[in-house]
Design a protein around this motif. Structure first.
Motif, PDB file in Angstrom:
ATOM      1  N   LYS A  21       0.821  -1.200   0.000  1.00  0.00           N
ATOM      2  CA  LYS A  21       0.000   0.000   0.000  1.00  0.00           C
ATOM      3  C   LYS A  21       0.865   1.264   0.000  1.00  0.00           C
ATOM      4  CE  LYS A  21      -3.630  -0.364   2.515  1.00  0.00           C
ATOM      5  NZ  LYS A  21      -4.541  -0.434   3.678  1.00  0.00           N
ATOM      6  N   ILE A  22       1.933   1.250   0.804  1.00  0.00           N
ATOM      7  CA  ILE A  22       2.841   2.402   0.866  1.00  0.00           C
ATOM      8  C   ILE A  22       3.571   2.576  -0.459  1.00  0.00           C
ATOM      9  CG2 ILE A  22       4.969   3.264   1.937  1.00  0.00           C
ATOM     10  CD1 ILE A  22       3.961   1.927   4.563  1.00  0.00           C
ATOM     11  N   ALA A  23       4.087   1.466  -1.009  1.00  0.00           N
ATOM     12  CA  ALA A  23       4.814   1.538  -2.279  1.00  0.00           C
ATOM     13  C   ALA A  23       3.907   2.043  -3.391  1.00  0.00           C
ATOM     14  CB  ALA A  23       5.384   0.171  -2.647  1.00  0.00           C
ATOM     15  N   LEU A  24       2.689   1.555  -3.433  1.00  0.00           N
ATOM     16  CA  LEU A  24       1.745   1.998  -4.456  1.00  0.00           C
ATOM     17  C   LEU A  24       1.412   3.475  -4.281  1.00  0.00           C
ATOM     18  CD1 LEU A  24       0.254   0.833  -6.856  1.00  0.00           C
ATOM     19  CD2 LEU A  24      -1.658   0.328  -5.361  1.00  0.00           C
ATOM     20  N   GLY A  25       1.291   3.911  -3.033  1.00  0.00           N
ATOM     21  CA  GLY A  25       1.039   5.331  -2.768  1.00  0.00           C
ATOM     22  C   GLY A  25       2.191   6.202  -3.236  1.00  0.00           C
ATOM     23  N   GLN A  26       3.421   5.724  -3.049  1.00  0.00           N
ATOM     24  CA  GLN A  26       4.583   6.494  -3.480  1.00  0.00           C
ATOM     25  C   GLN A  26       4.697   6.535  -4.999  1.00  0.00           C
ATOM     26  OE1 GLN A  26       6.723   8.334  -1.537  1.00  0.00           O
ATOM     27  NE2 GLN A  26       5.217   7.874   0.034  1.00  0.00           N
ATOM     28  N   VAL A  27       4.413   5.422  -5.654  1.00  0.00           N
ATOM     29  CA  VAL A  27       4.544   5.353  -7.115  1.00  0.00           C
ATOM     30  C   VAL A  27       3.487   6.204  -7.807  1.00  0.00           C
ATOM     31  CG1 VAL A  27       4.321   3.769  -9.079  1.00  0.00           C
ATOM     32  CG2 VAL A  27       5.700   3.131  -7.128  1.00  0.00           C
ATOM     33  N   THR A  28       2.318   6.347  -7.208  1.00  0.00           N
ATOM     34  CA  THR A  28       1.245   7.097  -7.850  1.00  0.00           C
ATOM     35  C   THR A  28       1.289   8.591  -7.561  1.00  0.00           C
ATOM     36  OG1 THR A  28      -0.242   6.577  -6.003  1.00  0.00           O
ATOM     37  CG2 THR A  28      -0.326   5.128  -7.925  1.00  0.00           C
ATOM     38  N   ARG A  29       2.293   9.046  -6.816  1.00  0.00           N
ATOM     39  CA  ARG A  29       2.440  10.489  -6.590  1.00  0.00           C
ATOM     40  C   ARG A  29       2.758  11.178  -7.909  1.00  0.00           C
ATOM     41  NH1 ARG A  29       7.083  10.520  -2.840  1.00  0.00           N
ATOM     42  NH2 ARG A  29       7.502  12.283  -4.174  1.00  0.00           N
TER      43      ARG A  29
END
Length: 160
Positions: free
Chosen positions: A68-76
């Protein structure tokens, strides 16, 4: 005379026999690869001493939160902009002639070398020096390239 064979009986191993065969195979494999297994166990022991195994186990336990954190960072937005820019740059690079690109990079390197040589000379460049160097074929070629490069760039920037 013997009676003709009318039925062939196929031996089906039992579950216990299969397990016994697997244990024997594993035992022979262990005996053949004992040195490699000792090395693996040493490596795993070192990883455990360093805390890597515990960290890996914790990461596996928290895999949903990490994803969830990685996906949040990639979608910034900055990251998506970077990905889009990289894809655009890769597309542009594939459309360039490799020989021309190599020639341009080599010319750039030569230009940087000559520029660094000039920096060692404290002499100022005057108007008459500029007029005189325009007669130099190398400088004239570079200036012509720059002018037509800028013209092509301007045409590309023109709004339709």
């Amino acid at each position: 005379m013997a009676a003709p064979i009318t039925m062939i009986k196929k031996h089906e191993p039992t579950k216990a026999e299969l397990q016994q065969q697997k244990l024997e195979d594993l035992q022979s494999l262990l005996a053949e690869n004992d040195e490699a297994l000792n090395q693996i166990l040493k490596i795993v022991g070192e990883l455990n001493d360093m805390g890597v195994l515990e960290a890996a186990n914790s990461m596996l336990q928290a895999k949903e939160q990490i994803a969830k954190i990685a996906l949040g960072q990639v979608t910034r937005e900055p990251v998506t902009n970077m990905i889009n820019n990289l894809m655009s740059a890769a597309g542009a690079l594939t459309s360039l002639d490799p020989e021309t690109t190599t020639k341009l990079v080599n010319s750039l390197t030569s230009g940087l070398d000559e520029g660094n040589k000039h920096l060692e000379n404290p002499k100022k460049v005057g108007i008459f020096d500029l007029m005189k160097v325009l007669q130099d074929p190398d400088i004239n070629r570079a200036i012509g390239f720059g002018i037509y490069f800028l013209k092509g760039m301007g045409q590309g920037l023109k709004e339709d």
